[in-house]
Write a protein that holds these residues in place. Structure first.
Motif, short mmCIF file in Angstrom:
data_model
loop_
_atom_site.label_atom_id
_atom_site.label_comp_id
_atom_site.label_asym_id
_atom_site.label_seq_id
_atom_site.Cartn_x
_atom_site.Cartn_y
_atom_site.Cartn_z
N GLN A 1 -2.62 6.20 -2.49
CA GLN A 1 -3.10 5.18 -3.41
C GLN A 1 -4.61 5.30 -3.61
O GLN A 1 -5.39 5.22 -2.66
N LYS A 2 -5.03 5.52 -4.84
CA LYS A 2 -6.44 5.70 -5.21
C LYS A 2 -7.12 6.77 -4.36
O LYS A 2 -8.31 6.70 -4.06
N LYS B 1 -6.77 7.46 -1.26
CA LYS B 1 -7.12 7.05 0.10
C LYS B 1 -6.15 7.64 1.13
O LYS B 1 -4.97 7.82 0.86
N SER B 2 -6.68 7.92 2.30
CA SER B 2 -5.89 8.50 3.39
C SER B 2 -5.09 7.40 4.09
O SER B 2 -5.40 6.20 3.93
N GLU C 1 -7.38 5.09 5.99
CA GLU C 1 -8.12 4.14 5.14
C GLU C 1 -7.22 2.99 4.68
O GLU C 1 -7.66 1.83 4.62
N LEU C 2 -5.97 3.30 4.38
CA LEU C 2 -5.04 2.25 3.95
C LEU C 2 -4.74 1.30 5.10
O LEU C 2 -4.64 0.08 4.91
N TYR D 1 0.85 -1.19 0.00
CA TYR D 1 0.00 0.00 0.00
C TYR D 1 0.89 1.24 0.00
O TYR D 1 1.85 1.31 0.76
N ASN E 1 -6.79 0.61 7.52
CA ASN E 1 -8.00 -0.21 7.66
C ASN E 1 -8.02 -1.36 6.67
O ASN E 1 -8.45 -2.48 6.99
N GLU E 2 -7.55 -1.11 5.45
CA GLU E 2 -7.48 -2.19 4.46
C GLU E 2 -6.40 -3.21 4.84
O GLU E 2 -6.61 -4.41 4.73
#
Length: 330
Positions: free
Chosen positions: A69-70, A72-73, A76-77, A65, A79-80
């Motif tokens: 990326q895309k 996203k904060s 958020e990364l 990540y 969380n993924e």
């Protein structure tokens, strides 16, 4: 018939158990912003991850990540990445979010390359001050030695840094100490880019430093340092590279490089995890003696750029650092 049914059921259970046992482990690596082949820290991390993938093939799934990326904060990364059993962060932007994740997920293993006070998070720290010290020694030798190629003997050197963080401050401390170890009268021109991606700003800073008299500049600025290297190539001064052997790609601009084996640290972390060793490991410190930090003065390009007497002096200083005969004050 009942015997046949029991046999089929037993075999089915065996197949299910075997499949469950073979389920691959999962790991996520949280990276800085992608600089599309920076030839340094990021590329080294990616190489380490790729080597781990090849080594363990279908036994572990590794996802990368990158910041932004895309759109996203960092939160958020994280969380993924939380879906993975092992999470490795190589940049401090994710730390506060990882600390929150650790509170709710005690069963995960989280490893960072930057310090965090969060309980349960493991830390891999590089003794960047040792690498910075060697860079400072080389820069000071260059500007105080007669007839060093493309260098004015004026006692001025440059230090171009990325953003303020613990790792960068270690480089700064070491560089100043190393240059003053050779000659306390050496003048060090220091500036920060403010991030690790702005190549244009790094180029402007390097050009300004050169105009002020610095013919040798150490760039601990990640991907942003590429801007300084390109300027040095055009204007005819020297850069001391960082993270990988950048002189191999830029032999006319990079004198030598301070190597930070981040890729090896990534691979070793995953390897230890797969072997069940990481779970019991405390924080890890990597420097010259562990091979985590080094200077590439004996690469083919560096041997061409640096006089033998200077390389021998650097070897002597490196040996003393490794044996703790030189102590860098924090």
């Amino acid at each position: 018939m009942r015997k046949l049914f029991c046999t089929v059921l037993f075999l089915s259970l065996l197949i299910f158990t075997a499949c469950a046992a073979a389920a691959p482990k999962t790991a996520s690596i949280l990276m800085p912003k992608d600089t599309d082949g920076d030839g340094g820290f990021i590329d080294s991390c990616i190489s380490g991850a790729e080597y781990a993938k090849k080594r363990y093939h279908n036994k572990i799934n590794i996802k990368l990540y990158t910041l932004g990326q895309k759109g996203k904060s960092p939160a958020e990364l994280v969380n993924e990445a939380a879906a993975s059993e092992l999470i490795i962060s190589v940049t401090p932007e994710y730390n506060k979010h990882l600390a929150s994740l650790m509170k709710d997920s005690k069963n995960k293993i989280i490893v960072t390359f930057d310090p965090t006070d969060a309980e349960g998070i493991k830390e891999i720290s590089f003794r960047d001050d040792e690498g910075g010290f060697l860079a400072g020694v080389l820069a000071a030798l260059a500007v105080t030695t007669d007839n060093f190629p493309r260098v004015r003997k004026n006692g001025k050197i440059g230090l171009l840094l990325g953003a303020e963080c613990e790792s960068i401050e270690k480089f700064r401390t070491g560089y100043i100490a190393g240059s003053w170890y050779i000659d306390p009268k050496v003048e060090i021109i220091t500036e920060y880019v403010g991030n690790f991606t702005d190549t244009s700003k790094a180029a402007e800073i390097a050009d300004s430093m050169h105009k002020k008299g610095a013919d040798v500049i150490f760039t601990a600025a990640g991907g942003a340092g590429l801007g300084a290297i390109e300027t040095a190539e055009a204007k005819g001064f020297w850069i001391i590279g960082v993270d990988t052997e950048q002189e191999k790609k830029y032999p006319k601009a990079v004198l030598t490089s301070i190597i930070k084996r981040s890729g090896s640290a990534i691979y070793k972390t995953i390897d230890n995890y797969m072997k069940g060793i990481l779970q019991e490991t405390d924080d890890i410190s990597l420097g010259l003696s562990e091979g985590g930090v080094d200077i590439s003065t004996w690469s083919r390009e560096s041997k061409s750029n640096i006089p033998l007497a200077v390389r021998n002096k650097l070897d002597d200083v490196e040996d003393k650092l490794t044996k703790n005969l030189i102590i860098i004050k924090k």
